[in-house]
Design a protein around this motif. Structure first.
Motif, PDB file in Angstrom:
ATOM      1  N   TYR A 327       5.089  25.283  51.173  1.00 27.04           N
ATOM      2  CA  TYR A 327       6.519  25.089  50.922  1.00 27.04           C
ATOM      3  C   TYR A 327       7.358  26.155  51.621  1.00 27.04           C
ATOM      4  O   TYR A 327       8.510  25.899  51.998  1.00 27.04           O
ATOM      5  N   GLU A 328       6.793  27.328  51.797  1.00 27.53           N
ATOM      6  CA  GLU A 328       7.525  28.393  52.498  1.00 27.53           C
ATOM      7  C   GLU A 328       7.777  27.996  53.950  1.00 27.53           C
ATOM      8  O   GLU A 328       8.881  28.197  54.490  1.00 27.53           O
ATOM      9  N   THR A 331      10.421  25.159  53.973  1.00 24.44           N
ATOM     10  CA  THR A 331      11.766  25.662  53.696  1.00 24.44           C
ATOM     11  C   THR A 331      12.353  26.351  54.923  1.00 24.44           C
ATOM     12  O   THR A 331      13.544  26.203  55.221  1.00 24.44           O
ATOM     13  N   SER A 335      15.804  25.346  56.874  1.00 24.57           N
ATOM     14  CA  SER A 335      16.889  26.325  57.017  1.00 24.57           C
ATOM     15  C   SER A 335      17.481  26.366  58.424  1.00 24.57           C
ATOM     16  O   SER A 335      18.538  26.954  58.649  1.00 24.57           O
ATOM     17  N   ARG A 380      15.922  18.971  55.188  1.00 15.57           N
ATOM     18  CA  ARG A 380      17.121  19.537  54.574  1.00 15.57           C
ATOM     19  C   ARG A 380      17.838  18.481  53.714  1.00 15.57           C
ATOM     20  O   ARG A 380      18.274  18.777  52.595  1.00 15.57           O
ATOM     21  N   LEU A 383      16.148  18.127  50.319  1.00 16.68           N
ATOM     22  CA  LEU A 383      16.493  19.190  49.367  1.00 16.68           C
ATOM     23  C   LEU A 383      17.922  19.026  48.858  1.00 16.68           C
ATOM     24  O   LEU A 383      18.202  19.204  47.664  1.00 16.68           O
ATOM     25  N   SER A 416      12.543  29.321  46.254  1.00 18.37           N
ATOM     26  CA  SER A 416      13.208  29.035  47.526  1.00 18.37           C
ATOM     27  C   SER A 416      14.667  29.478  47.461  1.00 18.37           C
ATOM     28  O   SER A 416      15.491  28.837  46.804  1.00 18.37           O
ATOM     29  N   TRP A 419      17.103  26.751  48.556  1.00 21.11           N
ATOM     30  CA  TRP A 419      17.369  25.700  47.583  1.00 21.11           C
ATOM     31  C   TRP A 419      18.334  26.191  46.496  1.00 21.11           C
ATOM     32  O   TRP A 419      19.223  25.473  46.067  1.00 21.11           O
TER      33      TRP A 419
END
Length: 507
Positions: A327-328, A331, A335, A380, A383, A416, A419
Motif C-alpha cells: 500500500y505504501e 499511495t 500522490s 487517486r 482513494l 496513509s 488519504w
C-alpha cells in the motif's frame, strides 16, 4: 506492570492489544481470516476460525506479558456489527456467520422498509432497514433456509458465539443488540414489531446486558489454552464503531470520528438517540446514557485491497523484495496526481452502499475516463471516491445533529498521510490522529477500566489519547473537490435505476 487486553473481532482479522493503565500499547497480535463468498451477494465467515483467532491472539499477548512479569487485569471486547448465525442447543453452528457485507436479503429489506411498520421499526431501533441488518437476514432465512430456521436454538452474533463457548451463557451487549434492527434503543429490550417481521420469538435471541457487564469463571480448557487464570474478568464491551469514537476521544459536542478499515463510518456521540426522518443515519448504544449517531459506508479499505489484489502484482512482488507494505508503493503512485484526478471520478460501490443511500444494488463506476488517464489517476480517484462516500454521510449527519468542528481519524487508513489529507481537504475541517490509532481496542479497554473500577467515568479517556499529528485542510483543494463532489452526487441519482437493471444481470 498491570495491563488490560482490548480484543477486537473484526471483518478481516481479530486483534488483541495489551494496554497499560496510561493507554500505552505494550504488545499486540493480529490474526486474519477470509471472507467467504459462496454466491455473488453472499458474505460469510467461519465462526470456528474466528473463535480460534480470539483464543490464539489473547494467548500470544498474554504469554508475551507473562514472560515480562506483567499482570493481566481483564479482557474487554469490541466486535463488528450486523453479523448473524444460527446455532443448535449445544452451541454448534448451523450456518456460518452472515456478515454486514452480505446483501442476499435485498428484496426483503425493500419489502420491510416499504411496509406500514417499516419506518416505525427504524425509529424505535435506530438501525436503517438494509440487507446488512440481522432483521432482514432473519426474514430471508425464514423463507430460504426453512429446515435450519426451524431447528435453530439461538440466532447470535460472533461475540455471542465466543462468550457462549467461554462462559456457556447466551448474552449480547446493548451496543451490538442496537445494531440488529431487533432492539428498542429507548426501552432496552427486544422490539415486538421487529420480532414479528423476523418470524422469531424473544427466546431465540440472547439476554441483553450492559456493555460494562463483567464475566468470570472461564471454561478451564480455554483458560489453559490462553494461558490465563479462569477468574480473569472478561468485559463484554460494545461494537467496533461505537468504541472507535470512545477510543479516539471523539466524545465532545462538535467532535466526530471517521474510521476507515475494511469498511468506513463517520460518527458522533450524543446523550440521547436522534433518528433521521429520512432514514439516512443510525443511532446505536455505547452505554446506557451515551449514543453513537452516524452512518457507515460499505466500501473503505476493501476497495484499496481489491485494487492491490487484482491489478498490482508487480507492486506486491516489488514490496516483498524491498520489505515494505504494498500500500505504501501504491499511495506513492497516487500522490503523483493532483486533487480531482484530472476529472476522473470513482463511485466506490463495489459492495453496494449503506449510508446515506442504503442501496444494496449500487455498483462501482469509473466516470470521465479519457486518453490521458493513467494507472495513477485510477488509484487517486479510487482513494478520493472512498472519501466522497464518507463525506456524503457527514453532510447528512450535520443536517440531523449539528455542525462538526474536528474529525478524529481512526482505522488502518491513517497509515496513509495522503488519504488523511484528502479527508481534511474534502471536509474542510481539522483532522487529528491519536498516537494509538487502534481506537476500537482502546475504547474496549476504557469500558473495561470503568467496569472493574479503575476509572470513574469514560470521559477519562482524554488522558489516555495523546494526539500524534494534526492535518489542516487546503482550501484550494477543498474548492476543487466540491466541484467534483457535485458531479459525484448527481451520478448516483442518474444511475440508480440502472444499478437495479445491472444487478439482475449479475445474479
Amino acid at each position: 506492570m498491570e495491563y488490560l487486553i482490548g480484543l477486537d473481532i473484526g471483518t478481516s482479522s481479530t486483534k488483541a492489544i495489551a494496554f497499560d493503565l496510561l493507554g500505552n500499547v505494550i504488545s499486540k497480535c493480529n490474526i486474519g481470516y477470509p471472507i467467504l463468498n459462496p454466491k455473488s451477494s453472499w458474505s460469510e465467515q467461519d465462526p470456528g476460525e474466528m473463535f480460534e483467532a480470539v483464543i490464539n491472539s489473547i494467548k500470544s499477548v498474554a504469554s508475551e506479558n507473562t514472560k515480562k512479569g506483567n499482570k493481566l487485569l481483564g479482557v474487554s471486547f469490541s466486535s463488528a456489527m450486523h453479523g448473524i448465525m444460527a446455532v443448535n442447543e449445544n452451541g454448534d453452528k448451523l450456518t456460518d456467520c452472515i456478515i454486514w457485507a452480505d446483501t442476499r436479503s435485498v428484496e426483503y429489506s425493500e419489502r420491510i422498509k416499504n411496509s406500514k411498520i417499516g419506518h416505525e421499526i427504524y425509529m424505535r431501533t435506530g438501525t436503517p432497514i438494509h440487507p446488512m441488518s440481522p432483521l432482514c437476514k432473519l426474514a430471508w432465512m425464514k423463507d430460504n433456509m426453512e429446515l435450519i430456521f426451524k431447528k435453530t436454538y439461538k440466532f447470535i452474533s460472533i461475540k455471542e458465539y465466543v462468550f457462549f463457548k467461554l462462559f456457556r451463557k447466551y448474552v449480547v451487549d446493548y451496543s451490538i443488540a442496537s445494531a440488529t434492527g431487533l432492539f428498542d434503543i429507548y426501552d432496552f429490550q427486544w422490539n415486538k414489531n421487529s420480532l414479528q417481521v423476523a418470524g422469531i420469538s424473544e427466546d431465540k435471541l440472547s439476554t441483553p446486558v450492559s456493555p460494562t457487564q463483567v464475566f468470570k469463571g472461564l471454561d478451564k480448557k480455554y483458560a489453559d489454552l490462553m494461558g490465563i487464570d479462569i477468574e480473569t474478568p472478561f468485559i463484554i464491551g460494545g461494537s467496533d464503531g461505537c468504541l472507535a469514537n470512545l477510543g479516539a476521544n471523539a466524545i465532545k459536542p462538535g467532535d466526530a470520528a471517521v474510521t476507515i478499515g475494511t469498511s468506513g463510518a463517520i460518527r458522533i456521540i450524543a446523550d440521547k438517540p436522534k433518528n433521521d426522518e429520512s432514514e439516512r443515519i443510525f443511532s446505536y448504544i455505547l452505554t446506557e446514557n451515551r449514543f453513537v449517531l452516524g452512518g457507515p459506508v460499505n466500501n473503505g479499505g476493501i476497495i484499496f485491497r481489491w485494487f492491490r489484489d487484482n491489478f498490482s502484482q508487480l507492486e506486491v512482488t516489488r514490496a516483498e523484495t524491498l520489505g515494505i507494505d504494498t500500500y505504501e508503493l501504491l499511495t506513492k503512485e497516487a500522490s503523483k496526481v493532483p486533487a480531482r484526478s484530472n476529472g476522473l471520478i470513482f463511485l466506490p460501490y463495489l459492495l453496494g452502499e449503506r449510508a446515506p443511500h442504503w442501496d444494496a444494488n449500487s455498483k462501482g463506476v469509473f466516470f470521465g475516463i479519457n486518453i490521458t488517464h493513467k494507472r495513477e489517476h485510477f488509484l487517486r480517484a479510487l482513494l478520493e471516491g472512498v472519501i466522497f462516500g464518507v463525506y456524503s454521510v457527514g453532510k447528512a449527519l450535520e443536517e440531523t445533529t449539528g455542525n462538526i468542528d474536528t474529525i478524529y481519524a481512526t482505522g488502518g487508513f491513517v497509515r496513509s498521510e495522503l488519504w488523511v489529507q484528502m479527508l481534511a481537504d474534502v471536509f474542510n475541517k481539522k483532522v487529528v490522529i491519536a498516537e494509538s490509532y487502534e481506537s476500537s481496542c482502546l475504547g474496549a479497554v476504557v469500558l473495561g477500566m470503568k467496569a472493574i473500577g479503575l476509572i470513574d467515568n469514560i470521559e477519562q479517556v482524554e488522558k489516555l489519547v495523546p494526539i500524534s499529528k494534526t492535518f489542516k485542510p487546503d482550501i484550494k483543494n477543498h474548492e476543487v473537490y466540491m466541484k467534483t463532489f457535485e458531479i459525484y452526487e448527481r451520478l448516483y441519482i442518474k444511475l440508480k435505476d440502472e444499478f437495479v437493471s445491472i444487478s439482475l444481470l449479475q445474479k
